[in-house]
Design an enzyme around this catalytic site. Sequence first.
Site, mmCIF file in Angstrom:
data_model
loop_
_atom_site.group_PDB
_atom_site.id
_atom_site.type_symbol
_atom_site.label_atom_id
_atom_site.label_comp_id
_atom_site.label_asym_id
_atom_site.label_seq_id
_atom_site.Cartn_x
_atom_site.Cartn_y
_atom_site.Cartn_z
ATOM 1 N N LYS A 138 0.810 -1.219 0.000
ATOM 2 C CA LYS A 138 0.000 0.000 0.000
ATOM 3 C C LYS A 138 0.849 1.277 0.000
ATOM 4 O O LYS A 138 0.449 2.277 -0.565
ATOM 5 C CB LYS A 138 -0.960 -0.007 1.196
ATOM 6 C CG LYS A 138 -2.096 -1.023 1.028
ATOM 7 C CD LYS A 138 -3.106 -0.913 2.154
ATOM 8 C CE LYS A 138 -4.278 -1.856 1.918
ATOM 9 N NZ LYS A 138 -5.320 -1.701 2.929
ATOM 10 N N ASP A 141 -10.303 2.759 1.934
ATOM 11 C CA ASP A 141 -10.491 2.022 3.192
ATOM 12 C C ASP A 141 -11.312 2.832 4.197
ATOM 13 O O ASP A 141 -12.161 2.281 4.909
ATOM 14 C CB ASP A 141 -9.134 1.665 3.809
ATOM 15 C CG ASP A 141 -8.490 0.451 3.152
ATOM 16 O OD1 ASP A 141 -9.208 -0.328 2.492
ATOM 17 O OD2 ASP A 141 -7.269 0.274 3.302
HETATM 18 P P1 NAP Z 1 0.331 -2.106 9.078
HETATM 19 O O1 NAP Z 1 0.543 -0.800 8.391
HETATM 20 O O2 NAP Z 1 1.333 -3.198 8.921
HETATM 21 O O3 NAP Z 1 0.185 -1.767 10.667
HETATM 22 C C1 NAP Z 1 0.130 -2.809 11.584
HETATM 23 C C2 NAP Z 1 -0.191 -2.262 12.989
HETATM 24 O O4 NAP Z 1 -0.372 -3.392 13.849
HETATM 25 C C3 NAP Z 1 0.910 -1.398 13.603
HETATM 26 O O5 NAP Z 1 0.303 -0.370 14.356
HETATM 27 C C4 NAP Z 1 1.626 -2.392 14.533
HETATM 28 O O6 NAP Z 1 2.212 -1.787 15.658
HETATM 29 C C5 NAP Z 1 0.473 -3.233 15.005
HETATM 30 N N1 NAP Z 1 0.869 -4.565 15.455
HETATM 31 C C6 NAP Z 1 1.273 -5.610 14.691
HETATM 32 N N2 NAP Z 1 1.550 -6.689 15.460
HETATM 33 C C7 NAP Z 1 1.307 -6.302 16.751
HETATM 34 C C8 NAP Z 1 1.400 -6.959 18.003
HETATM 35 N N3 NAP Z 1 1.792 -8.240 18.087
HETATM 36 N N4 NAP Z 1 1.069 -6.264 19.110
HETATM 37 C C9 NAP Z 1 0.667 -4.973 19.038
HETATM 38 N N5 NAP Z 1 0.549 -4.288 17.879
HETATM 39 C C10 NAP Z 1 0.883 -4.949 16.741
HETATM 40 O O7 NAP Z 1 -1.060 -2.759 8.687
HETATM 41 P P2 NAP Z 1 -2.391 -2.023 8.143
HETATM 42 O O8 NAP Z 1 -2.333 -1.922 6.670
HETATM 43 O O9 NAP Z 1 -2.613 -0.787 8.948
HETATM 44 O O10 NAP Z 1 -3.511 -3.119 8.498
HETATM 45 C C11 NAP Z 1 -3.863 -3.378 9.852
HETATM 46 C C12 NAP Z 1 -4.916 -4.479 9.888
HETATM 47 O O11 NAP Z 1 -6.126 -4.023 9.299
HETATM 48 C C13 NAP Z 1 -4.488 -5.729 9.107
HETATM 49 O O12 NAP Z 1 -4.915 -6.853 9.835
HETATM 50 C C14 NAP Z 1 -5.258 -5.595 7.811
HETATM 51 O O13 NAP Z 1 -5.504 -6.856 7.214
HETATM 52 C C15 NAP Z 1 -6.533 -4.937 8.299
HETATM 53 N N6 NAP Z 1 -7.241 -4.171 7.239
HETATM 54 C C16 NAP Z 1 -8.492 -4.574 6.913
HETATM 55 C C17 NAP Z 1 -9.215 -3.871 5.964
HETATM 56 C C18 NAP Z 1 -10.614 -4.311 5.633
HETATM 57 O O14 NAP Z 1 -11.120 -3.909 4.581
HETATM 58 N N7 NAP Z 1 -11.281 -5.056 6.470
HETATM 59 C C19 NAP Z 1 -8.643 -2.762 5.313
HETATM 60 C C20 NAP Z 1 -7.358 -2.364 5.704
HETATM 61 C C21 NAP Z 1 -6.667 -3.079 6.665
HETATM 62 P P3 NAP Z 1 3.720 -1.180 15.594
HETATM 63 O O15 NAP Z 1 3.580 0.192 15.007
HETATM 64 O O16 NAP Z 1 4.131 -1.178 17.008
HETATM 65 O O17 NAP Z 1 4.517 -2.121 14.730
#
Ligand code: NAP
Length: 282
Positions: A73, A110
Amino acid sequence: MRRPISGATRVAGVAGRPIAHSLSPILHNAWLAAAGIDGVYVALQIAQDGFAAFVEGLRSTSMAGVNVTLPFKEAALAAATEVHPRARRAQAANLLTFGPDGAVRADNTDGLGLLAAFAEQAPGFDPKAGPVAIVGAGGGARGAAAAFLDAGCPEVRVVNRTLDRAQALCADLGGRAFDLREAETAFQDAAAVINATSAGLAGGEALDLPLAATPGACVVMDMVYKPLVTPFLAQARALGRPTVDGLAMLIGQARPSFEAFFGQAPPAGVDVRALALKALNP
Ligand code: NAP
């Protein structure tokens, strides 16, 4: 009946890695068939270091565009020649469309999907009603924060494991940053709490968050939709909180993407949620 693919068929897709699990082809192809559009939507797995070359190869072709999912992304934003303010604010793009002049337009639907999910599954919820706590500070959290602030939310609270990232998000968009250990404070008097972390995915441990600190009417939402009722949503339901699931958001972000690719809104009357649930639970 499904139209045959011809030389004139309009092609769009979703690019990511891994991608075979994606539900997006199911949604878009069901809408295409119901609307009788000569189009097709495919899933494309991209090499880890291959996203820029992928976009360079597709621009100036007849391909309509692609949705973009993890882990590309941010790379999608970087590859664009024009960036919608929504995508700029999220610092991530989930939608690229290609113009005949070689333009690569980045957008982020999103946030629209998130608000659509709340409107559908928590219809009494008003984004202006109170503070919203977002757990996570990645692209999903940024898109959520921007969407809620644009919808008139009085305060966004960003709760993240890495406090620096929460602070950076709040410096860019506005909001209050909290360390994960301060979640209880952030949840008090929240009108909604949203999990936008990837914790619990890929077999990892789900976050144990203090949802009992939220008020009784607080709407609890999880962006993760596999399983549909995540441990986070199950905890919220056990406490009697209204919930919104990530599948509603996925469908909500797909609608404006479909319109961008195929020039019309998805047709009404297609139960794409049932189709997606069937794919999630074969
Ligand atoms: P991203 O940019 O990789 O961000 C991941 C986030 O999760 C960061 O804030 C990270 O914290 C945190 N994290 C990961 N592992 C963790 C753990 N073990 N303990 C605490 N915090 C943790 O991902 P993203 O694109 O924002 O997506 C986030 C989630 O939303 C994903 O699961 C994705 O599949 C979902 N999503 C769903 C939709 C939908 O349409 N339903 C759309 C978009 C995203 P740190 O900053 O500390 O690393």
